[in-house]
Design an enzyme around this catalytic site. Structure first.
Site, mmCIF file in Angstrom:
data_model
loop_
_atom_site.group_PDB
_atom_site.id
_atom_site.type_symbol
_atom_site.label_atom_id
_atom_site.label_comp_id
_atom_site.label_asym_id
_atom_site.label_seq_id
_atom_site.Cartn_x
_atom_site.Cartn_y
_atom_site.Cartn_z
ATOM 1 N N ASP A 528 -24.455 -36.613 54.893
ATOM 2 C CA ASP A 528 -24.372 -37.513 56.036
ATOM 3 C C ASP A 528 -25.762 -37.681 56.640
ATOM 4 O OD1 ASP A 528 -23.290 -39.080 58.030
ATOM 5 O OD2 ASP A 528 -22.352 -37.428 59.117
ATOM 6 N N GLU A 531 -29.969 -41.783 56.345
ATOM 7 C CA GLU A 531 -30.636 -43.088 56.329
ATOM 8 C C GLU A 531 -32.170 -42.994 56.356
ATOM 9 O OE1 GLU A 531 -26.661 -43.216 57.209
ATOM 10 O OE2 GLU A 531 -28.149 -42.288 58.503
ATOM 11 N N ASP A 652 -19.002 -44.881 60.994
ATOM 12 C CA ASP A 652 -18.336 -44.734 62.287
ATOM 13 C C ASP A 652 -17.676 -46.041 62.708
ATOM 14 O OD1 ASP A 652 -19.438 -42.258 62.164
ATOM 15 O OD2 ASP A 652 -20.937 -42.571 63.730
#
Length: 1008
Positions: A528, A531, A652
């Site tokens: 996770d 980015e 999300d």
């Protein structure tokens, strides 16, 4: 064709002298000059048709003068049509005493772009400067694909690393030729034809079979600078475009003209519409229908730099802030063929004898797709449960038992970061997740066939007592800024980011995963925040006047480091500003500073969007090396090729009806991007969903390829057993999913071997059905299973569109929709029901189902054979793949996997169903059996059954029997009140070995 290079400053006085020179040029050529004062930030406009133009810009901190030259008609149509700077010129900003001068001449026959720019920008210039463009072509030619590679032949430019995404490399700058130069301006290979003009340089790709132009760069001016590339193509207004992500598209899967499409990996919630999100996928599919015949192709620009893509409906323009123009054109001509063709890049070059300033490479290849070759263990196609906020192991154990008691299927239980010690990777909370108790829990769920997956983030806590940090520092594996590890903040507080482009960083990561697996035998990893996400921006230091992280903080996502913005380099503050975060945010906003460096001096500016991809590759290597078993990785950030290593969830989202609807388009987009295993957080990540919404979401989410309920710690508990009505919906929808497991697993095998998506837009199977081109409220699993969910509050029915033919309900096979056109049909959809249909001409393999896939996949098979309603002539086919669930590769090997194809025909009163088996020994060893054949759409009952196995009469045929029932078709879609009848004929009492070929025939007793 060549490149013009100039360095240094052009003082204003020199600029005025140059103005005089231009005035003289204008006088001798009939051009007129007009001088105006202009704003510091230039607007953009577009030159159209054959308009020639010249635009001169002088700029410093004090003033900007803007010139335009007008060309009177003298055999060339046109004339500068407006007073704005052409759209081909990027915006630039003057800093300090740097001054720019940019001159552009352009018409349909010539293009000159000269830059005087202190950074050494690169522009494409015409033959007037004495150089020609040269082309290279490979000896490998097929129907499938064409590559056009445009780069600087004199200096190396940034490209996606060839060891990260393997493909054939062009000759290095300055390399000598290995063959004769191109001598013509058009080359054909298979169904794709490449053509070019040399002055100005433009190129086009067209389809040989129908003459359609697929890409034509003559639409706009091509710009090739150090930090700005621009290229355009014209498009027919009837073209339907898809792709260009990752973003949340409120208008559905079909791209809408004038919506923003920015590609730059960003940690921004998926609730933000039309905004660059977690992944970068610069590929689009173009579907056209001319004369009732559809053709599809795709265009991939393999470039990792940030970019804006402007789609107007009649044109498409790329504006990229670095790298090269490396285009791949995929011929199709069907949508499925487009995504099934390779993005694996491997033919060889033939180089021209003279490498001039700009080289265009051209070649063809037919290697199968590497983008979606992630093999998955069967549990992955089952149901998953997760929550950020399972505070201790007892809660997780209670969740598993809650599903078991409610008889809701569950295969994989997840932990977010709750299992960690102070949010540090590769650790366990000794109080809430003590290792002995966790190992005991894993023994119990593993014995049932369940799996356990946990989260890790890339940020490594800066903590001198933390072994993971100590080993990383010793190996020097972190991304650097000014020679030191770049400091950021995420969940554990101050962190450094591992560099996955550094071979030492990869080996360190592999070692840390191996150490963690010894601590906890997890079955997969969830990567996770890659980015990469950062709670701070700019250059940061540890604070001296307060703690960071702040003890007891309820807002750990608020930056607590001492930071300053970085704007003093052209990497942190480039001339052209992409629409990052939907607001032209700085490139380094809440991420790694773009002037930071990776291994070998690679700039974060160039490699930013590769971070999650490189982490997935390193994680895949680590897990695949553990016990030789099949790995599973879930990644938030993705890039071209990620599908070979990781699955994806859409980030999300919110528990809203809109987010429920958006999830379909995002899921389908990722199929186009080569990532077949994808899904959204069921019931929404936050805030609390309503009970009704959660009912409808599991009815849809049960058919996501990746099906997982996940929620935020601040939301109330939303496991599917929390409401009885949701539990009922889950048992119904997931009950069908688990019966479909052999079909879903076979789709995963097809994705692994051919690149075909698991979830597909309806037009994939029905490309000539133009009404489906924008259909984003229904989707197909594979080629023939249609899911039509309820997406509106308080609805008890759903309007669905069915391509022509017969569609049978998988919840009640006596019910059918017979479609003749594109009118919507209204289907009943009470709260606990979802509509799922199978198309005619299909043989669908089902099993009995269960609550854990390990058990479900051992149960006997039923073959559902779907003929057109009331058929007297027809055929059907299907297939199933089974293996041992654990091997790293999904491939046919004797004793390890079986692949069976099924066929059926009805001809008059004779029905025949048979199989062909590859590598049957595995299925025989596992004792897999076919217990039932259910045939839909017949006009009579069955009699006179004959069955053969391996060419011999079946000894156990006496136990077989027929069962018939009448089928009811949906009348709304039929013309003239057609009263045809149909029968469902079931052949039961079978025990046919799946691993042996069989054949069965019978006669129909025709009913009047």
């Amino acid at each position: 064709m060549g490149l013009a290079r100039r360095s240094g400053f052009i003082p204003v006085a020199h600029g005025l002298l140059y103005m005089a020179y231009l005035e003289a040029v204008a006088s001798s050529t009939g051009l007129a000059i007009r001088t105006v004062r202009a704003q510091r930030r230039l607007p953009r406009s577009q030159a159209t048709g054959t308009t020639p133009y010249v635009d001169v810009v002088f700029r410093d901190l004090e003033w900007l003068v803007w010139f335009e030259m007008y060309v009177p008609y003298s055999g060339i149509s046109g004339g500068w049509y407006g007073s704005e700077c052409p759209h081909c010129l990027p915006e630039s900003r003057a800093t300090g005493m740097v001054r720019d001068v940019c001159i552009v001449f352009g018409d349909l026959e010539r293009l000159i772009s000269c830059d005087w720019y202190d950074s050494g920008d690169v522009g494409i210039v015409s033959q007037d400067l004495g150089r020609l463009v040269q082309l290279g072509m490979s000896t490998h030619e097929t129907q499938d694909r064409l590559r056009v590679h445009i780069t600087d032949a004199e200096e190396q430019r940034w490209e996606v690393p060839y060891d990260l995404l393997p493909r054939e490399q062009p000759p290095p700058p300055g390399a000598k030729a290995s063959s004769s130069p191109f001598t013509v301006s058009e080359y054909a290979g298979g169904d794709l034809i490449f053509s070019f003009t040399s002055d100005p340089f433009t190129f086009a790709v067209r389809r040989k079979s129908n003459g359609q132009t697929l890409f034509d760069s003559s639409y706009g001016t091509m710009v090739f600078k150090d930090q700005y590339l621009e290229i355009s193509t014209r498009l027919p207004k009837t073209a339907a475009l898809y792709g260009l992500g990752e973003n949340t598209q409120p208008g559905g899967i079909r791209l809408r003209p004038n919506d923003p499409y920015t590609l730059y990996t960003t940690d921004i919630s998926a609730i933000n519409l039309n905004t660059d999100l977690y992944g970068s996928h610069p590929v689009y599919m173009d579907l056209r229908n001319e004369g009732g015949e559809a053709t599809a192709h795709a265009v991939l620009l393999l470039n990792s730099n940030g970019m804006d893509v402007f789609y107007t409906g009649s044109s498409l323009t790329y504006k990229v802030i670095g790298g090269v123009l490396d285009f791949y054109f995929f011929a199709g001509p069907s949508p499925l063929a487009v995504v099934g063709v390779a993005y694996d890049l491997s033919p060889a070059f033939i180089s021209p004898p003279e490498l001039n300033a700009v080289l265009t490479y051209l070649w063809y290849s037919s290697v199968l797709s590497q983008l979606s070759k992630l093999p998955l263990f069967p549990s992955t196609t089952g149901f998953h449960q997760c929550r950020w906020g399972y505070q201790n192991l007892s809660v997780v154990e209670g969740v598993v038992e809650g599903y078991r008691n409610a008889q809701i299927p569950l295969d994989v239980i997840w932990n977010d970061d709750d299992h960690m010690d102070a949010a540090k990777d590769f650790t366990l909370d000794p109080v809430n997740y003590p290792r002995p108790k966790l190992l005991d829990f894993l023994d119990r769920i593993h014995s049932r066939g369940m799996k356990y997956i946990v989260l890790i983030d890339p940020g490594i806590a800066v903590n001198s007592s933390y072994g993971v940090y100590q080993r990383a520092m010793a190996k020097d594996v972190f991304i650097k800024y000014e020679g030191k590890p770049y400091l950021a903040q995420v969940w554990p507080g101050p962190v450094y980011y591992p560099d996955y482009l550094n071979p030492d960083g990869v080996s360190w990561w592999i070692d840390e995963i191996a150490r963690f697996h010894e601590l906890v035998p997890v079955d997969g990893l969830w990567i996770d925040m890659n980015e990469a996400s950062n709670f701070c921006t700019g250059k940061c230091e540890l604070p001296t006047n307060h703690s960071c992280p702040i003890p007891g903080s309820t807002t750990p996502w608020v930056c607590c480091l001492d930071c300053k913005n970085l704007t003093d380099t052209r990497w942190d503050d480039p001339p052209y500003k992409i629409n990052a975060s939907g607001s032209r945010a700085p490139l380094g906003f809440k991420t790694i500073a773009t002037s930071a460096t990776h291994h070998d001096g690679i700039l974060e500016y160039n490699a930013h969007s590769l971070y999650g991809f490189s982490q997935a590759i390193a994680t895949h290597k680590a897990l695949q090396g553990l016990q030789g078993k099949r790995p599973f990785i879930l990644s938030r950030s993705t890039f071209v090729g990620s599908g070979a290593y990781a699955a994806h969830w859409t980030g999300d989202n919110k528990g809203t009806w809109d987010d429920l609807r958006y999830s379909i388009s995002t899921m389908l987009n990722f199929g186009l991007f080569g990532m077949p295993m994808v899904g959204s957080d069921i019931c929404g990540f936050y805030p609390a969903p309503t009970e009704e919404l959660c009912n409808r979401w599991i009815e849809l989410g049960a058919f996501y390829p990746f099906s997982r309920d996940h929620a935020n710690f601040a939301s109330p508990r939303q496991e599917l057993y929390q409401w009885e009505s949701v539990a009922e919906s889950a048992r119904n929808a997931l009950g069908l999913r688990y019966k479909l497991l052999p079909y879903l697993y076979t789709l995963n095998y097809e994705a692994h071997t051919t690149g075909a998506p698991m979830a597909r837009p309806v037009f994939f199977s029905f490309p000539n059905f133009t009404s489906s081109y924008g259909l984003s409220t229904q989707f197909l699993l594979g080629g023939s299973v249609m899911v039509s969910p309820v997406l509106k509050k308080a609805a008890t029915s759903v309007k669905a569109m069915f391509p022509p033919g017969t569609w049978y309900s998988l919840f009640d096979m006596t019910k059918a929709v017979v479609s003749q056109d594109d009118r919507y049909v209204t289907l009943d959809a009470p709260l606990n029901a979802v509509n799922v249909h199978v198309y005619q001409n299909t043989i669908l393999p089902l099993q009995r189902g269960g609550t854990i896939s390990k058990e479900a996949r051992t149960t006997p098979f039923t073959l559902v054979v779907a003929f057109p309603f009331g058929a007297t002539q027809g055929d059907a086919k299907g297939s199933v793949y089974v293996d041992d669930d654990e091997r790293p590769e999904m491939k046919l090997a004797e004793g390890e996997a079986s692949y069976i194809e099924f066929y059926a025909t009805v001809s008059g009163s004779t029905v025949k169903v048979w199989s062909e088996v590859e590598m049957g020994s595995f299925s025989l060893e596992k004792g897999l059996l076919i217990e039932k054949v259910c045939v839909l759409g017949l006009q009579g009952n069955g009699q006179g059954l004959a069955v053969e196995v391996d060419g011999e009469p079946w000894a156990d045929a006496a136990g077989a029997h027929f069962t018939e029932s009448h089928a009811v078709m949906h009348q709304e879609k039929l013309e003239g009140g057609n009263k045809r009848t149909s029968m469902v004929v079931e052949v039961g009492g079978l025990s046919l070995p799946l691993g042996k070929t069989f054949s069965m025939t019978w006669k129909l007793g025709i009913k009047e």
